[in-house]
Design a protein around this motif. Structure first.
Motif: not given
Lengths: 197, 197
Positions: B94-95, A95, A196
């Motif tokens: 998100g990456k 992430k 998260y």
């Protein structure tokens, strides 16, 4: 009074060129600056293979460079530029991680003037891309992690004519207090794990 | 010969302070530097809400700063530092995205001396954290996206005493050719979509 820090270092005020008033503050006489502690934490994370997070270089507008014959190029004239992003970013478990670090000496509130509109814009862009975005705040003898989404609420309240700061009680309510550790001095991954992962 | 680029700009060699020989090359007389095209692409992605990817500032070691009374601080002495990471990073869906851009004028191979060991180390760290890491290579009148994992193979071959470059045919085989577009000039997200999403 000089207060000893666990690693034996004592408090020394760091004068950083081009930094705003607030980021020059003493970080509670803890012996290290907030930036130094975060860099040490990130280095620890890197060496442990836990995360790859770096502070971005200070943006500088280079105007004049000298190229001496037998030695390295010397920048003779340059100016500090305002960054269009936040200071820290990197990757944790695939992430995208993005944050800014701020501190205040105020004892009752955290002034929102610590941020600029373009930083808020950047954080909003990151959130829209599903990145993990937050602020690490050193205030009231504590280190807090405040998620960007919560910061936006206070920012919008100000934009709507409301107060220009986050009250101590509000911050305590909205943010997560980060434990100070020995190796991971400001162990923010622990908070991210809860939030998260 | 000056060749016109779709946006009307003509080729102008860009002298960038502190850049290595290879990154000063002409980028095939396309009218823009590889860096300019990537910055324009990233700006387009940002404004379209597609991705948030920025070039990091050039790292500079500041030695001497002058603070004139009524004007901005002037950096009077500074030196270029070697970056410990790659030049571009950010977030897409998100990456974590991380890449370096390199070019060569060689017509038969891409020299691996374009990279430093610490950049390879950084890319390996990013891969271990499940980040998306690659190189954008301008070579042989083409723009290629080479995934870091493939770069490592060529790098290790060199470390084992093998050839110090990637042959044209090898690159064509291992990398993905990027279409040049009008708005997203180097539309690398298209390749990432195929590979990762």
């Amino acid at each position: 009074m000089a207060v000893n820090y666990p690693n034996g270092k004592i408090y020394r005020p760091v004068q950083q060129a081009g930094k705003t008033e607030s980021s020059k503050s003493s970080y509670g006489n803890r012996g290290m600056t907030l930036e130094e502690d975060l860099n040490a934490t990130n280095e620890y994370y890197l060496h442990q293979g836990l995360a790859v997070i770096h502070k971005k270089p200070t943006p500088v507008q280079i105007v004049n460079v000298d190229y001496p014959k037998r030695s390295a190029a010397v920048i003779k004239e340059a100016y500090f530029k305002q960054s269009s992003t936040t200071d820290y970013n990197g990757v944790y478990k695939g992430k995208y991680i993005d944050f800014e670090a701020k501190e205040t000496r105020n004892s009752t509130s955290f002034p929102l003037q610590n941020f600029h509109q373009h930083q808020i814009d950047h954080m909003q862009n990151v959130c829209r891309q599903d990145g993990i975005c937050f602020v690490i705040i050193s205030a009231f003898q504590q280190i807090y992690l405040l998620q960007a989404q919560h910061l936006f609420v206070f920012w919008e309240r100000m934009a709507d004519g409301g107060r220009k700061s986050i009250k101590k009680e509000e911050l305590e309510d909205a943010a997560h207090s980060i434990q100070l550790g020995y190796q991971a001095r400001i162990d923010y991954l622990k908070i991210l794990d809860k939030l998260y992962f």
